[in-house]
Design an enzyme around this catalytic site. Structure first.
Site, PDB file in Angstrom:
ATOM      1  N   GLU A 120       0.850  -1.189   0.000  1.00  0.00           N
ATOM      2  CA  GLU A 120       0.000   0.000   0.000  1.00  0.00           C
ATOM      3  C   GLU A 120       0.888   1.242   0.000  1.00  0.00           C
ATOM      4  O   GLU A 120       1.338   1.687  -1.044  1.00  0.00           O
ATOM      5  CB  GLU A 120      -0.963  -0.036   1.189  1.00  0.00           C
ATOM      6  CG  GLU A 120      -2.000  -1.158   1.054  1.00  0.00           C
ATOM      7  CD  GLU A 120      -3.032  -1.137   2.150  1.00  0.00           C
ATOM      8  OE1 GLU A 120      -3.587  -0.061   2.446  1.00  0.00           O
ATOM      9  OE2 GLU A 120      -3.299  -2.216   2.737  1.00  0.00           O
ATOM     10  N   MET A 121       1.202   1.780   1.167  1.00  0.00           N
ATOM     11  CA  MET A 121       2.060   2.968   1.214  1.00  0.00           C
ATOM     12  C   MET A 121       3.536   2.626   1.422  1.00  0.00           C
ATOM     13  O   MET A 121       4.409   3.436   1.094  1.00  0.00           O
ATOM     14  CB  MET A 121       1.580   3.914   2.309  1.00  0.00           C
ATOM     15  CG  MET A 121       0.229   4.555   1.994  1.00  0.00           C
ATOM     16  SD  MET A 121      -0.329   5.659   3.303  1.00  0.00           S
ATOM     17  CE  MET A 121      -1.592   6.601   2.443  1.00  0.00           C
TER      18      MET A 121
END
Length: 315
Positions: A120-121
């Protein structure tokens, strides 16, 4: 045996009953600091929370749509695809746990998940703090609002405060609950009665029309076998958190408040039509075959649940 208990539990749980109805109107969360909401919104849209500065919370939670994206799986850093459908962030403050598998008990805990998730991040708090500290305006805001300034806990608090402001109020259904008989059409009222009569209400009740309990996907039928796709790790649901065999295929029941605005349905995004999703749920969760006409009426009721928020444009 546990699946049977889950079904029975569904039928006896009811929250916030108002005027003998198992659903109650949404209300704003009081006492939120406007300055923290503003800072949280800024951070929610800040790409610096990701390792390569390419995505923000808002990248996967489109607030102008329905609080999630229009993909089957969201895209993280380096173009990597997630493993489960992104849920809406709207009204998430009323969920009893966060994520499909309930691995976070609070919104504050949830914030760390995407930031640290490598697909994701892909970042971490020290890296995020270093980036934000280099921005004088951000550092000043934190120093003004928090005694200890810019910290991981305070970043999470600001984002969470903003998320707690994302309540979709004054839906036509809520206005009907509050006594406005003209707020709903005859079809919408009939759809709500069917929603209760068929048993959908057993797991989708309370102010969030869900989000307050766990349920097995495929309580009354072998959903995953009939789906025709291999079972993935994401399909195991709560088992991925607890390691308990009986928790396989157990998920947090999602809120239906904005279901009518979604592009895809279920944790696996396997359905694209609201009416089809209703029919699938009836078959595998209730053991019922609902004809298309009744499913259309229930869909009409679900559309009446869509409330208002300044950031939500698609209504």
């Amino acid at each position: 045996m546990l699946k049977f208990i889950s079904v029975v539990f569904c039928f006896i749980v009811s929250f916030d009953v108002l005027a003998d109805e198992p659903i109650t109107p949404l209300v704003p969360i009081e006492g939120l600091s406007p300055d923290k909401v503003k800072l949280g919104q800024q951070l929610f849209n800040d790409n610096r929370l990701s390792k390569d500065n390419s995505i923000s919370c808002a990248s996967c939670h489109l607030l102008s749509k329905h609080g999630a994206d229009n993909r089957t799986r969201s895209i993280g850093i380096n173009g990597r695809q997630g493993i489960i459908k992104t849920p809406t962030v709207y009204n998430s403050a009323f969920n009893f746990v966060q994520f499909w598998d309930g691995r976070s008990r609070t919104l504050n805990q949830q914030v760390s998940g995407p930031i640290h998730n490598p697909i994701e991040m892909g970042s971490h708090w020290l890296e995020v703090i270093d980036k934000l500290s280099a921005d004088p305006s951000v550092a000043i805001q934190f120093k003004t609002l928090y005694d200890d300034g810019l910290t991981a806990a305070n970043i999470a608090d600001a984002i969470t405060t903003f998320e707690r402001s994302l309540i979709t109020l004054h839906s036509r259904f809520d206005r009907w609950l509050e006594g406005d008989e003209k707020a709903l059409s005859a079809n919408e009222k009939q759809g709500y009665q069917l929603f209760k009569a068929f048993g959908c209400i057993s797991c989708h009740q309370g102010r969030n029309v869900g989000g307050n309990m766990y349920a097995y996907m495929g309580t009354m039928g072998d959903y995953f076998s009939d789906r025709g796709q291999p079972i993935t790790a994401a399909d195991y649901g709560r088992f991925n958190v607890t390691g308990v065999e009986d928790d396989k295929f157990l998920f947090k029941v999602p809120s239906l408040r904005l279901a009518a605005l979604q592009r895809y349905f279920f944790h696996d995004a396997s359905e694209r039509r609201l009416v089809s999703a209703i029919e699938v749920m009836a078959k595998y969760q209730l053991g019922r075959n609902i004809n298309e006409q009744d499913a259309e009426l229930i869909a009409a009721f679900l559309r009446s649940l869509v409330g208002q928020h300044p950031l939500l444009e698609s209504q």
